[in-house]
Design an enzyme around this catalytic site. Sequence first.
Site, PDB file in Angstrom:
ATOM      1  N   GLY A   3       0.776  -1.243   0.000  1.00  0.00           N
ATOM      2  CA  GLY A   3       0.000   0.000   0.000  1.00  0.00           C
ATOM      3  C   GLY A   3       0.801   1.283   0.000  1.00  0.00           C
ATOM      4  CG  LEU A  46      -6.773 -10.383 -14.901  1.00  0.00           C
ATOM      5  CD1 LEU A  46      -6.966 -11.472 -15.944  1.00  0.00           C
ATOM      6  CD2 LEU A  46      -6.225  -9.117 -15.541  1.00  0.00           C
ATOM      7  CG  HIS A  75       2.803  -2.826 -14.858  1.00  0.00           C
ATOM      8  ND1 HIS A  75       2.432  -3.944 -14.138  1.00  0.00           N
ATOM      9  CD2 HIS A  75       3.835  -3.210 -15.644  1.00  0.00           C
ATOM     10  CE1 HIS A  75       3.201  -4.959 -14.484  1.00  0.00           C
ATOM     11  NE2 HIS A  75       4.056  -4.541 -15.402  1.00  0.00           N
TER      12      HIS A  75
HETATM   13  C1  GAR Z   1       3.570  -1.439  -7.263  1.00  0.00           C
HETATM   14  O1  GAR Z   1       4.910  -1.511  -7.674  1.00  0.00           O
HETATM   15  C2  GAR Z   1       2.625  -1.516  -8.437  1.00  0.00           C
HETATM   16  O2  GAR Z   1       3.106  -0.866  -9.574  1.00  0.00           O
HETATM   17  C3  GAR Z   1       2.555  -3.009  -8.666  1.00  0.00           C
HETATM   18  O3  GAR Z   1       2.435  -3.525  -7.368  1.00  0.00           O
HETATM   19  C4  GAR Z   1       3.195  -2.695  -6.471  1.00  0.00           C
HETATM   20  C5  GAR Z   1       2.363  -2.378  -5.272  1.00  0.00           C
HETATM   21  O4  GAR Z   1       3.133  -1.690  -4.313  1.00  0.00           O
HETATM   22  N1  GAR Z   1       1.463  -3.365  -9.529  1.00  0.00           N
HETATM   23  C6  GAR Z   1       1.540  -4.328 -10.446  1.00  0.00           C
HETATM   24  O5  GAR Z   1       2.514  -5.052 -10.603  1.00  0.00           O
HETATM   25  C7  GAR Z   1       0.292  -4.469 -11.327  1.00  0.00           C
HETATM   26  N2  GAR Z   1       0.496  -5.416 -12.356  1.00  0.00           N
HETATM   27  P1  GAR Z   1       2.427  -0.928  -3.122  1.00  0.00           P
HETATM   28  O6  GAR Z   1       1.425  -1.933  -2.493  1.00  0.00           O
HETATM   29  O7  GAR Z   1       3.509  -0.585  -2.165  1.00  0.00           O
HETATM   30  O8  GAR Z   1       1.722   0.266  -3.659  1.00  0.00           O
END
Ligand code: GAR
Length: 192
Positions: free
Chosen positions: A14, A94, A111
């Site tokens: 998060g 998804l 992403h």
């Molecule tokens: C982030 O790096 C986001 O870009 C990625 O998950 C992470 C979540 O980090 N999303 C994907 O890979 C979507 N395909 P966070 O929970 O610390 O925000």
Amino acid sequence: MATKRLAVFASGNGSNFEAVVRACQGGRIRGEVVLLVCDKPQAYVLRRAKEYGIEAFAFNPKDYASKGEYEREIVALLDLHKVDLVCLAGYMRLLSSVMLTSYEGRIINIHPSLLPAFKGARAIEQAFEYGVKIYGVTIHFVEEAVDGGEIISQQAFPYEGSDFDELERMIHALEHELYINTINKLIAESRI
Ligand code: GAR
């Protein structure tokens, strides 16, 4: 211009959720995060939501007969909160046509790669293992395909080091800035 009402969907840590919340609360985004949707009841992002006083809907997909069933519940909540924009921030699921048709053109995703390269999970690891020299982040509108849909913004930077943790920190820092700037751009251009 009216303040936009945002919902964030997340599954894990998060940090992007927190960056968007702080930007709203600090006036950097002309918006308010009115709801967190989380498909992992133990995820750390729920603690962050509590800390910032953001309402959260946490659910376990296994408690529902189908994706359509829980998404209908989510859409009802989004409608109730009059959400203008859904920001996926590490939501590792998804979306089905229930969400996509109800909020068409109003769902964006972040992403951690320069799409269309390195789609799916573990994108930073994938790129690092591949040995790329230019990394980056993409924000795009969400369509049914994995990490597919019109690209709204992308930012790249060179990295030739061998320290994965350092690289990951750089990507996350870029993500937080780019998500805030991109949400602002959508609002400024009246695209949401
Ligand atoms: C982030 O790096 C986001 O870009 C990625 O998950 C992470 C979540 O980090 N999303 C994907 O890979 C979507 N395909 P966070 O929970 O610390 O925000």
